[in-house]
Design an enzyme around this catalytic site. Structure first.
Site, short mmCIF file in Angstrom:
data_model
loop_
_atom_site.label_atom_id
_atom_site.label_comp_id
_atom_site.label_asym_id
_atom_site.label_seq_id
_atom_site.Cartn_x
_atom_site.Cartn_y
_atom_site.Cartn_z
N HIS A 93 1.01 -1.50 -0.14
CA HIS A 93 0.05 -0.06 -0.24
C HIS A 93 0.96 1.48 -0.08
CE1 HIS A 93 -3.36 2.44 0.92
NE2 HIS A 93 -4.16 1.77 0.71
N PRO A 94 0.24 2.04 -0.76
CA PRO A 94 1.34 3.06 -0.78
C PRO A 94 1.17 4.64 0.30
CG PRO A 94 -0.65 3.47 -2.83
CD PRO A 94 -0.68 2.16 -1.37
N CYS A 95 0.13 5.02 0.88
CA CYS A 95 -0.32 5.51 1.32
C CYS A 95 0.95 6.16 2.62
CB CYS A 95 -1.22 5.09 2.24
SG CYS A 95 -1.22 3.64 3.55
N GLY A 96 1.70 5.31 2.50
CA GLY A 96 3.31 5.96 3.34
C GLY A 96 4.40 5.92 2.21
#
Length: 226
Positions: free
Chosen positions: A177-180
């Site tokens: 997941h790219p959220c961070g």
């Protein structure tokens, strides 16, 4: 877009055009400094490419990885097999990522680096499957990974795996997941700035993969970061 002299902005994001430039640079560096591993391929999206914008993604499907089965050699455990590939290259017809699981069954892995327009960062998609084409569950995949990768997944607040439909292939794939991503890319960029320089666009994906690759057991040589 001119790649020469362009730098990544300090917010950690990258444009689609910047991703294309960074992807080509990453692929070229990988080919030059990872001679014992097959290259990443650029997959163009012909039906999505406009007159002034090129769109596509990077694909790595022709390397062989064998995980250590020796429980007493945990510190040596790694899926970086630069030595193994050159010896087996001619004897392997399908070079999709191969992991030797504990029960002796062959597990195959594909990796794609895809641009996220919503987050404006790259994303790593991957899938695992057995020799009969049956998809591997996340639990099985984690057992294939070296212990250092599993620890990184458990301990890092920046990395966690989700499953969703591949944006171009319309099949379920796992992804980091790219959220961070924006935040730690910003930290990497600021670290370079403190040394009196900024991150060139050509090093964006290299820097990103130096972190992300560890999660799935793929390491890059230090020479790629120069």
């Amino acid at each position: 877009m001119d790649s020469a002299g362009e730098v990544v902005v300090n917010d950690g994001k990258i444009t689609l055009e910047g991703f294309t430039v960074a992807a080509r640079a990453f692929s070229d560096k990988w080919k030059r400094h990872n001679l014992s591993l097959p290259p990443w391929s650029w997959v163009p999206l012909i039906n999505r490419t406009l007159l002034k914008k090129e769109e596509g993604y990077l694909s790595l499907e022709k390397i062989i990885i064998l995980s250590s089965l020796d429980g007493n050699a945990e510190e040596e455990e790694s899926v970086d097999v630069t030595a193994d590939w050159s010896e087996k290259e001619e004897s392997i017809e399908d070079h999709t990522v191969l992991v030797q699981s504990v029960d002796g069954e062959a597990h195959y892995y594909d990796y794609h680096i895809i641009y996220s327009a919503s987050y404006m960062v790259p994303m790593l998609y991957f899938r695992g499957y057995s020799s009969d084409g049956k998809p591997l569950s996340l639990d099985v995949i984690k057992r294939d990974l070296p212990s250092s990768s599993v620890s990184l997944l458990l301990e890092s607040k920046w990395t966690f795996i989700t499953q969703e439909e591949h944006p171009y292939l319309n099949r379920p794939w796992f992804k980091l997941h790219p959220c961070g991503t924006e935040e730690w890319i910003k930290l990497l960029s600021e670290s370079r700035s403190s040394d009196g320089c900024q991150m060139p666009i050509e090093l964006y994906l290299v820097s990103w993969f130096s972190v992300v690759g560890q999660v799935v057991g793929l390491k890059i040589p230090n020479e790629m970061l120069i």
